[in-house]
Design an enzyme around this catalytic site. Structure first.
Site, short mmCIF file in Angstrom:
data_model
loop_
_atom_site.label_atom_id
_atom_site.label_comp_id
_atom_site.label_asym_id
_atom_site.label_seq_id
_atom_site.Cartn_x
_atom_site.Cartn_y
_atom_site.Cartn_z
N PHE A 1 -31.79 31.29 1.67
CA PHE A 1 -31.24 30.11 1.40
C PHE A 1 -31.15 29.12 2.43
CE2 PHE A 1 -30.38 32.01 -2.84
CZ PHE A 1 -30.80 31.17 -3.80
N ASP A 2 -31.91 28.27 2.61
CA ASP A 2 -31.66 27.10 3.46
C ASP A 2 -30.09 26.45 2.89
OD1 ASP A 2 -31.87 24.90 5.45
OD2 ASP A 2 -32.51 23.58 3.63
N LEU A 3 -29.58 25.73 3.73
CA LEU A 3 -28.38 25.17 3.57
C LEU A 3 -28.45 23.73 3.25
CD1 LEU A 3 -25.20 25.62 3.21
CD2 LEU A 3 -25.14 25.17 5.70
N ASP A 4 -28.57 22.92 3.88
CA ASP A 4 -28.65 21.41 3.89
C ASP A 4 -29.76 20.85 2.92
OD1 ASP A 4 -26.43 20.76 5.26
OD2 ASP A 4 -27.68 20.78 7.27
N ILE B 1 -35.99 30.32 0.48
CA ILE B 1 -35.91 28.95 -0.50
C ILE B 1 -35.43 27.85 0.36
CG2 ILE B 1 -34.84 28.15 -2.44
CD1 ILE B 1 -34.56 30.90 -3.59
#
Length: 236
Positions: A27-30, A184
């Site tokens: 997972f990407d964060l921002d 993602i």
């Protein structure tokens, strides 16, 4: 696993049933897990104003979410003031680590989606170009650390800020097969990073990138809202 088949109370035989496929999910964060616009924009503007550089509007800063912050400041400061690049980054980080880091919120449906993906047996990791030291603080602050096997980001000097390099690093460190992983994220950097590593990706359309950006970057699938991730991951 085999499943017994009954018709009118009579056992007719058995048919094989495949167990759900368990994936490693990056997972990407921002823009994917959290909406961090306010903190990032406020700290960029704070730094630019401090150094008497042109202060962009919030609308003009949207492109800054996704790329590594060093790359963003190189463009913001520009070629006319190269001597201010490093001081501007330092001032940004000074403000961000003290205040801006928590000027964000978890996107709707994210926590419920993470819970369901975890319940199904998937292993999840954070893969962000943000400095890892900041990413870990954010994940812990919002009590999402219970969902993630690892939180991965860049070093403050920019090492592994490139998403393709970061994904390759995670695959190696976590011993993840390219046949059992999906990335993602909401920006082209996430999708291109996945493509360069030969892994599928799901574009997060609730984030800062557009559907056009995600599709043209090579996203395998796109999700309009977080809850659709459960179905899409299961379809890979």
């Amino acid at each position: 696993m085999r499943w017994r088949t009954w018709v009118f109370g009579v056992e007719c035989g058995t048919v094989p049933v495949q167990p759900p496929r368990r994936m490693d999910i990056l997972f990407d964060l921002d823009g994917t897990l959290v909406d961090s616009r306010a903190g990032i924009f406020n700290c960029i503007r704070y730094s630019m104003e401090h150094h008497q550089l042109p202060v962009p509007t919030a609308e003009d800063l949207l492109w800054c979410i996704g790329p590594p912050i060093l790359e963003s400041f190189a463009k913001l400061v520009g070629p006319d003031s190269p001597h201010l690049f490093e001081p501007a980054v330092v001032k940004y980080r000074e403000q961000y680590s003290a205040i801006g880091i928590f000027e964000c919120e978890v996107f709707p449906e994210i926590l419920e989606t993470l819970e369901e993906l975890q319940r199904q047996g998937h292993t999840m990791h954070v893969a962000t170009s943000k400095a890892e030291v900041y990413a870990k603080r954010i994940i812990t602050h919002f009590e999402m650390d219970r969902f993630f096997a690892s939180v991965n980001g860049s070093e403050l000097d920019g090492t592994r800020a490139n998403k393709a390099e970061l994904i390759a690093h995670i695959l190696e460190q976590q011993r993840i097969s390219r046949d059992e992983v999906v990335m993602i994220g909401d920006r082209e950097h996430d999708i291109i990073g996945a493509v360069k590593n030969g892994v599928p990706s799901i574009g997060a359309m609730w984030g800062y990138g557009t559907g056009k950006e995600l599709v043209e970057s090579g996203a395998t699938l796109c999700a309009r809202v977080p809850r659709l991730l459960v179905e899409l991951v299961g379809s890979l």
